[in-house]
Enzyme design. Structure first.
Site, PDB file in Angstrom:
ATOM      1  N   CYS A 251       0.887  -1.174   0.000  1.00 51.58           N
ATOM      2  CA  CYS A 251       0.000   0.000   0.000  1.00 51.58           C
ATOM      3  C   CYS A 251       0.918   1.214   0.000  1.00 51.58           C
ATOM      4  O   CYS A 251       1.158   1.821   1.034  1.00 51.58           O
ATOM      5  CB  CYS A 251      -0.928  -0.004   1.208  1.00 51.58           C
ATOM      6  SG  CYS A 251      -1.966  -1.484   1.357  1.00 51.58           S
ATOM      7  N   ALA A 253       1.501   4.421  -1.726  1.00 52.34           N
ATOM      8  CA  ALA A 253       1.446   5.884  -1.836  1.00 52.34           C
ATOM      9  C   ALA A 253       1.493   6.538  -0.465  1.00 52.34           C
ATOM     10  O   ALA A 253       0.933   5.998   0.496  1.00 52.34           O
ATOM     11  CB  ALA A 253       0.184   6.303  -2.583  1.00 52.34           C
ATOM     12  N   PRO A 254       2.203   7.680  -0.338  1.00 50.71           N
ATOM     13  CA  PRO A 254       2.859   8.475  -1.389  1.00 50.71           C
ATOM     14  C   PRO A 254       4.281   8.054  -1.743  1.00 50.71           C
ATOM     15  O   PRO A 254       4.971   8.761  -2.464  1.00 50.71           O
ATOM     16  CB  PRO A 254       2.851   9.883  -0.785  1.00 50.71           C
ATOM     17  CG  PRO A 254       2.975   9.653   0.677  1.00 50.71           C
ATOM     18  CD  PRO A 254       2.215   8.380   0.960  1.00 50.71           C
ATOM     19  N   GLY A 255       4.750   6.921  -1.213  1.00 49.94           N
ATOM     20  CA  GLY A 255       6.017   6.382  -1.676  1.00 49.94           C
ATOM     21  C   GLY A 255       7.202   6.554  -0.741  1.00 49.94           C
ATOM     22  O   GLY A 255       8.305   6.133  -1.079  1.00 49.94           O
ATOM     23  N   GLY A 256       6.996   7.139   0.423  1.00 49.51           N
ATOM     24  CA  GLY A 256       8.114   7.351   1.335  1.00 49.51           C
ATOM     25  C   GLY A 256       8.789   6.063   1.751  1.00 49.51           C
ATOM     26  O   GLY A 256      10.022   5.970   1.777  1.00 49.51           O
ATOM     27  N   LYS A 257       8.004   5.042   2.058  1.00 45.54           N
ATOM     28  CA  LYS A 257       8.587   3.773   2.500  1.00 45.54           C
ATOM     29  C   LYS A 257       9.174   3.003   1.321  1.00 45.54           C
ATOM     30  O   LYS A 257      10.185   2.310   1.474  1.00 45.54           O
ATOM     31  CB  LYS A 257       7.530   2.952   3.235  1.00 45.54           C
ATOM     32  CG  LYS A 257       7.025   3.618   4.518  1.00 45.54           C
ATOM     33  CD  LYS A 257       6.036   2.736   5.246  1.00 45.54           C
ATOM     34  CE  LYS A 257       5.447   3.449   6.462  1.00 45.54           C
ATOM     35  NZ  LYS A 257       4.560   4.573   6.071  1.00 45.54           N
ATOM     36  N   ASP A 301      -5.865  -3.138  -6.289  1.00 45.21           N
ATOM     37  CA  ASP A 301      -6.243  -3.472  -4.921  1.00 45.21           C
ATOM     38  C   ASP A 301      -5.340  -4.622  -4.501  1.00 45.21           C
ATOM     39  O   ASP A 301      -5.419  -5.722  -5.057  1.00 45.21           O
ATOM     40  CB  ASP A 301      -7.712  -3.880  -4.883  1.00 45.21           C
ATOM     41  CG  ASP A 301      -8.167  -4.348  -3.505  1.00 45.21           C
ATOM     42  OD1 ASP A 301      -7.334  -4.373  -2.564  1.00 45.21           O
ATOM     43  OD2 ASP A 301      -9.350  -4.712  -3.366  1.00 45.21           O
ATOM     44  N   CYS A 373      -0.445   3.300  11.234  1.00 47.04           N
ATOM     45  CA  CYS A 373      -0.210   4.543  11.982  1.00 47.04           C
ATOM     46  C   CYS A 373      -1.396   4.776  12.918  1.00 47.04           C
ATOM     47  O   CYS A 373      -1.906   5.879  13.051  1.00 47.04           O
ATOM     48  CB  CYS A 373       0.012   5.730  11.045  1.00 47.04           C
ATOM     49  SG  CYS A 373      -1.293   6.015   9.829  1.00 47.04           S
TER      50      CYS A 373
END
Length: 433
Positions: A251, A253-257, A301, A373
């Site tokens: 999952c 977005a936004p792509g930080g991980k 999905d 989170c």
């Protein structure tokens, strides 16, 4: 008055009304910024975020000061007065400016018949000061259901969680280890006059003493650092990454991980990043390009593996599931207005379903890191407990870390003032045959 003809407080009132109608600040604030002058944009953002942060306290005071609720067509003026109350209670704005400009904004909203009410309510609020709060929901500025759930789940910590939620979050960076060591980048920040310190737990984390625009950060545009909370950075320390592995960010977005995974281990065979939202995937691509990284992006999905999976299993999976986001309220105070207690059970069902689906695509000998989170056990260690009861081949790994609270099936970080957000992590492995 803005040079674009829209009083800033009127624009803020419209944004708040959109939030009350179910839109997030990230959806309704960006277009609203185009309605005002460039130099007013930071203040508009501060007004909208601040009023959402203290909404329940401000709303309790306003309702006590109104003899009767405003009619639905005039509801926008209710939000306008909330913005003004926020400024009276939590800003350094001169009182006369708040009163005069709020009355002008009322006229701009085509509600001239309510200017007398607005003026009278705000003058009384300024004269009399804050009232006695009728309940804890108003005192701590959280919805009643959320406060009670926190009190039940965290009987010794609920007030600290509420206080952390009401604080403004620090600005935290993740140093791109391919470009700089953390110590060398700290020196570059010092040379630029930016006060900062290393984070306690995340090995590439740096926390700034005060937020700055990203264009002030040395070599930001060239991929030196990214903005990411310390708790979110910890995912890579749990994944046990190694060259040659095929990795899934389920999952993304936004792509930080996704970017953190690629930065932390070179020579991965492939990183696949999936997100259900077509609107959010371009942001992932933008982050990858700024950091000069490559991943395979797919809009899908994640739970519908037949839609996207090629049959080749993954050695490592990061499953950062959709959740109540109650660990990041200080960054997204509109969560207090948007989230409902009735959301939690459906979210838990989605989380368990995603975990079951990801287990099917995990290779024998592979590792899955489950993350939220959230600070609600219903979405966190209880989900892992349910999964372990039904999945015979799932083995729980107890990470050797100094952070978080041991919840038996994972580690829980609670939001901490001047430090990390609230996060939960669990680590599962699939044994070799």
């Amino acid at each position: 008055m803005s040079d674009r003809g829209q009083p800033m407080r009127a624009v803020a009132a419209r944004v708040l009304q959109s939030v009350e109608n179910g839109q997030s600040l990230s959806q309704c604030l960006p277009p609203a910024l185009n309605d005002i002058a460039d130099n007013e944009r930071p203040q508009l953002q501060a007004l909208c975020y601040g009023t959402c942060r203290w909404f329940h306290r401000l709303d309790a005071e306003l309702q006590a000061r109104l003899k009767k609720p405003l009619r639905k067509p005039d509801r926008i003026v209710h939000h306008l007065m909330l913005v003004a109350l926020f400024q009276l209670r939590f800003s350094q704005q001169a009182t006369y400016a708040v009163l005069n400009e709020t009355v002008e904004a009322c006229r701009a909203l085509d509600k001239p018949h309510l200017t007398g009410l607005v003026n009278g309510v705000l003058r009384a609020a300024e004269r009399e000061g804050e009232p006695d709060w009728p309940d804890d929901s108003a005192r701590f500025s959280h919805p009643h259901w959320m406060l009670e759930k926190l009190r039940h789940n965290w009987p010794h910590n609920w007030q600290a969680i509420l206080a952390a939620n009401n604080a403004q979050a620090p600005m935290t960076l993740r140093v791109n280890g391919r470009r700089f060591t953390r110590d060398s980048y700290l020196q570059h920040l010092a040379d630029a006059g930016i006060e900062a310190a290393a984070t306690r737990y995340a090995p590439y984390g740096i926390q700034l003493a005060a937020p700055v625009p990203v264009d002030r950060l040395p070599w930001f545009a060239d991929g030196a650092v990214s903005v990411q909370d310390e708790a979110a950075q910890l995912c890579t320390t749990l994944m046990d990454l190694a060259p040659g592995q095929r990795v899934l960010d389920a999952c993304a977005a936004p792509g930080g991980k996704t970017c953190a995974i690629l930065e932390s281990c070179g020579q991965l065979a492939e990183v696949v990043a999936i997100d259900e939202s077509a609107d959010r995937l371009p942001r992932v691509q933008e982050n990858l390009e700024r950091l000069d990284l490559v991943a395979t992006l797919k809009q899908a999905d994640a739970a519908d593996t037949e839609q996207w999976w090629d049959g080749q299993p993954f050695d490592r999976i990061l499953l950062d599931v959709p959740c109540s986001a109650t660990g990041v309220i200080r960054r997204h105070p509109d969560i207090k207005l948007l989230r409902r207690e009735s959301d939690i059970v459906p979210l838990a069902s989605i989380q368990l379903g995603l975990l079951e689906a990801m287990w099917r695509v995990l290779a024998p000998g592979g590792r899955l890191v489950y993350a939220t989170c959230s600070v609600f056990p219903q979405e966190n260690h209880r989900i892992i407990r349910r999964f372990l009861k039904q999945q015979d081949d799932a083995a729980l790994v107890e990470p050797d870390v100094l952070w978080g609270r041991d919840m038996e099936t994972g580690r829980q970080l609670l939001p901490a003032p001047d430090s990390h957000d609230g996060f939960f992590y669990a680590v599962l492995e699939k044994p070799l045959p």
